[in-house]
Design a protein around this motif. Structure first.
Motif, mmCIF file in Angstrom:
data_model
loop_
_atom_site.group_PDB
_atom_site.id
_atom_site.type_symbol
_atom_site.label_atom_id
_atom_site.label_comp_id
_atom_site.label_asym_id
_atom_site.label_seq_id
_atom_site.Cartn_x
_atom_site.Cartn_y
_atom_site.Cartn_z
ATOM 1 N N PRO A 179 0.844 -1.202 0.000
ATOM 2 C CA PRO A 179 0.000 0.000 0.000
ATOM 3 C C PRO A 179 0.878 1.250 0.000
ATOM 4 O O PRO A 179 1.980 1.251 0.565
ATOM 5 C CB PRO A 179 -0.789 -0.111 1.312
ATOM 6 C CG PRO A 179 -0.656 -1.531 1.731
ATOM 7 C CD PRO A 179 0.657 -2.019 1.210
ATOM 8 N N TRP A 180 0.380 2.303 -0.604
ATOM 9 C CA TRP A 180 1.115 3.571 -0.652
ATOM 10 C C TRP A 180 1.318 4.138 0.748
ATOM 11 O O TRP A 180 0.458 4.038 1.622
ATOM 12 C CB TRP A 180 0.350 4.585 -1.490
ATOM 13 C CG TRP A 180 0.983 5.954 -1.465
ATOM 14 C CD1 TRP A 180 2.044 6.388 -2.189
ATOM 15 C CD2 TRP A 180 0.583 7.064 -0.645
ATOM 16 N NE1 TRP A 180 2.343 7.695 -1.883
ATOM 17 C CE2 TRP A 180 1.464 8.137 -0.938
ATOM 18 C CE3 TRP A 180 -0.418 7.258 0.307
ATOM 19 C CZ2 TRP A 180 1.351 9.385 -0.311
ATOM 20 C CZ3 TRP A 180 -0.522 8.495 0.925
ATOM 21 C CH2 TRP A 180 0.348 9.544 0.613
ATOM 22 N N ARG A 181 2.502 4.714 0.960
ATOM 23 C CA ARG A 181 2.787 5.430 2.199
ATOM 24 C C ARG A 181 3.379 6.796 1.851
ATOM 25 O O ARG A 181 4.048 6.946 0.817
ATOM 26 C CB ARG A 181 3.819 4.689 3.053
ATOM 27 C CG ARG A 181 3.462 3.287 3.439
ATOM 28 C CD ARG A 181 4.581 2.701 4.300
ATOM 29 N NE ARG A 181 4.674 1.258 4.178
ATOM 30 C CZ ARG A 181 5.680 0.547 4.641
ATOM 31 N NH1 ARG A 181 6.683 1.149 5.266
ATOM 32 N NH2 ARG A 181 5.706 -0.763 4.487
ATOM 33 N N GLU A 182 3.171 7.746 2.708
ATOM 34 C CA GLU A 182 3.703 9.091 2.464
ATOM 35 C C GLU A 182 5.232 9.096 2.427
ATOM 36 O O GLU A 182 5.849 9.951 1.792
ATOM 37 C CB GLU A 182 3.199 10.052 3.547
ATOM 38 C CG GLU A 182 3.368 11.517 3.178
ATOM 39 C CD GLU A 182 2.603 12.433 4.109
ATOM 40 O OE1 GLU A 182 3.104 13.551 4.350
ATOM 41 O OE2 GLU A 182 1.530 12.039 4.592
ATOM 42 N N ALA A 183 5.849 8.121 3.083
ATOM 43 C CA ALA A 183 7.312 8.045 3.122
ATOM 44 C C ALA A 183 7.913 7.584 1.796
ATOM 45 O O ALA A 183 9.134 7.641 1.614
ATOM 46 C CB ALA A 183 7.751 7.097 4.237
ATOM 47 N N PHE A 184 7.080 7.140 0.849
ATOM 48 C CA PHE A 184 7.593 6.668 -0.434
ATOM 49 C C PHE A 184 7.889 7.875 -1.332
ATOM 50 O O PHE A 184 7.021 8.366 -2.062
ATOM 51 C CB PHE A 184 6.577 5.755 -1.116
ATOM 52 C CG PHE A 184 6.398 4.418 -0.446
ATOM 53 C CD1 PHE A 184 7.349 3.914 0.422
ATOM 54 C CD2 PHE A 184 5.257 3.651 -0.690
ATOM 55 C CE1 PHE A 184 7.186 2.684 1.042
ATOM 56 C CE2 PHE A 184 5.093 2.417 -0.083
ATOM 57 C CZ PHE A 184 6.062 1.932 0.781
ATOM 58 N N THR A 185 9.128 8.356 -1.275
ATOM 59 C CA THR A 185 9.506 9.534 -2.058
ATOM 60 C C THR A 185 10.142 9.180 -3.385
ATOM 61 O O THR A 185 10.257 10.040 -4.265
ATOM 62 C CB THR A 185 10.484 10.411 -1.265
ATOM 63 O OG1 THR A 185 11.625 9.616 -0.894
ATOM 64 C CG2 THR A 185 9.807 10.955 -0.002
ATOM 65 N N ASP A 186 10.597 7.933 -3.536
ATOM 66 C CA ASP A 186 11.134 7.461 -4.803
ATOM 67 C C ASP A 186 11.004 5.949 -4.826
ATOM 68 O O ASP A 186 10.506 5.332 -3.880
ATOM 69 C CB ASP A 186 12.583 7.923 -5.010
ATOM 70 C CG ASP A 186 13.547 7.328 -3.986
ATOM 71 O OD1 ASP A 186 13.101 6.608 -3.065
ATOM 72 O OD2 ASP A 186 14.762 7.578 -4.116
ATOM 73 N N ASP A 187 11.461 5.333 -5.902
ATOM 74 C CA ASP A 187 11.307 3.887 -6.056
ATOM 75 C C ASP A 187 12.191 3.121 -5.075
ATOM 76 O O ASP A 187 11.804 2.067 -4.569
ATOM 77 C CB ASP A 187 11.628 3.492 -7.498
ATOM 78 C CG ASP A 187 10.861 4.355 -8.476
ATOM 79 O OD1 ASP A 187 9.640 4.153 -8.601
ATOM 80 O OD2 ASP A 187 11.460 5.261 -9.071
ATOM 81 N N ALA A 188 13.387 3.653 -4.794
ATOM 82 C CA ALA A 188 14.274 2.993 -3.842
ATOM 83 C C ALA A 188 13.629 2.896 -2.466
ATOM 84 O O ALA A 188 13.763 1.871 -1.776
ATOM 85 C CB ALA A 188 15.597 3.743 -3.755
#
Length: 225
Positions: A179-188
Motif C-alpha cells: 500500500p502507498w505510504r507518504e514516506a515513499f519519495t522514490d522507487d528505492a
C-alpha cells in the motif's frame, strides 16, 4: 528484456510556465523527446512506457506529429501520486508479458541529460543485485536545521539521488504491491520498505532534474557542448 518507465507528470509551476515541464522546448524539441532519445541511444531495444496525465495524451501525440518523432512508446495514464503512476507503468509491463528477470528502469521525464554509460551500468548492475540507484557526491556544505538551531553535517556521508532507479521486474513488482505510504519519495524507498537492499553507483553530474528556468538554460548549454 529491458524496460523503462518514464514518469512525466510534472507541471510548470516552478518554471513559471503554463506548459508542463516535459513539453517545454529544449534545443528545438520538447524535453521529453530528449529524455526518450537518451535511453534509445544507450539501449536501442529498450521497451519504453511513458506515463502522462490522462489529459495530456493528445498534446503528446500532436507534438510527436509536429516533430516527426517516431520512437515507439506506450503511453499510459498517471495516478494520484508518483507511486501510483509508476504502478500503472508496471501494470502495463506485466500485462504485456514481462518476465521476472526483466530489468526495469524508472526515470524522471525531465532528466534529459542522463549519460548513456550511466544507463547501461544501472541495467547491468540491477541484473546482478536487483536494485540500483545512481548518485553523485554532495559538493556544497550541508546544515541540519532544528527548531532552535542548526549545525553542519559531514557531507561525505551523503549523496544526491538521481534516476534511472533500476530493478529486476520481480523485485519492483513485489515492492509496488505494498500500500502507498507518504514516506515513499522514490522507487528505492518503496523497495527498501519491503527489506531489499539498494546498491549505489556513480551517476553523472549533468543529469539534472529540470525544475526552474535556470535549469533549462544550463541544460541547453550542456546540449550545445
Amino acid at each position: 528484456m529491458n524496460h523503462v518507465i518514464i514518469v512525466a507528470g510534472g507541471r510548470g509551476t516552478r518554471m513559471g510556465s503554463a506548459t508542463p515541464k516535459q513539453f517545454l522546448t529544449l534545443a528545438g524539441r520538447p524535453v521529453l523527446m530528449h529524455t526518450i532519445d537518451a535511453f534509445v541511444r544507450a539501449l536501442p531495444e529498450v521497451q519504453i512506457v511513458v506515463v502522462l496525465p490522462a489529459g495530456e495524451h493528445g498534446t503528446w501525440q500532436q507534438l510527436c506529429r509536429e516533430h516527426r518523432f517516431g520512437v515507439p512508446c506506450v503511453v499510459v495514464s498517471g495516478g494520484q501520486t508518483r507511486f501510483h503512476s509508476v504502478k500503472h507503468g508496471l501494470d502495463h509491463i506485466a500485462a504485456a508479458g514481462g518476465g521476472a528477470a526483466d530489468i526495469v528502469g524508472v526515470h524522471d521525464g525531465v532528466r534529459p541529460l542522463v549519460a548513456a554509460d550511466v544507463i547501461r551500468r544501472c541495467y547491468a548492475k540491477a541484473a546482478r543485485c536487483g536494485a540500483v540507484v545512481p548518485v553523485v557526491p554532495v559538493v556544497e556544505t550541508l546544515r541540519c536545521v532544528a527548531p532552535r538551531a542548526s549545525h553542519t553535517v559531514e557531507r561525505s556521508r551523503y549523496r544526491l539521488v538521481q534516476t534511472p532507479q533500476t530493478f529486476r521486474l520481480d523485485v519492483l513488482a513485489r515492492a509496488y504491491a505494498q500500500p502507498w505510504r507518504e514516506a515513499f519519495t522514490d522507487d528505492a524507498s518503496v523497495v527498501e520498505a519491503m527489506g531489499h537492499a539498494v546498491t549505489l553507483i556513480d551517476g553523472n553530474r549533468e543529469n539534472i532534474k529540470l525544475t526552474t528556468p535556470s535549469d533549462l538554460i544550463v541544460a541547453a548549454a550542456l546540449l550545445r557542448s
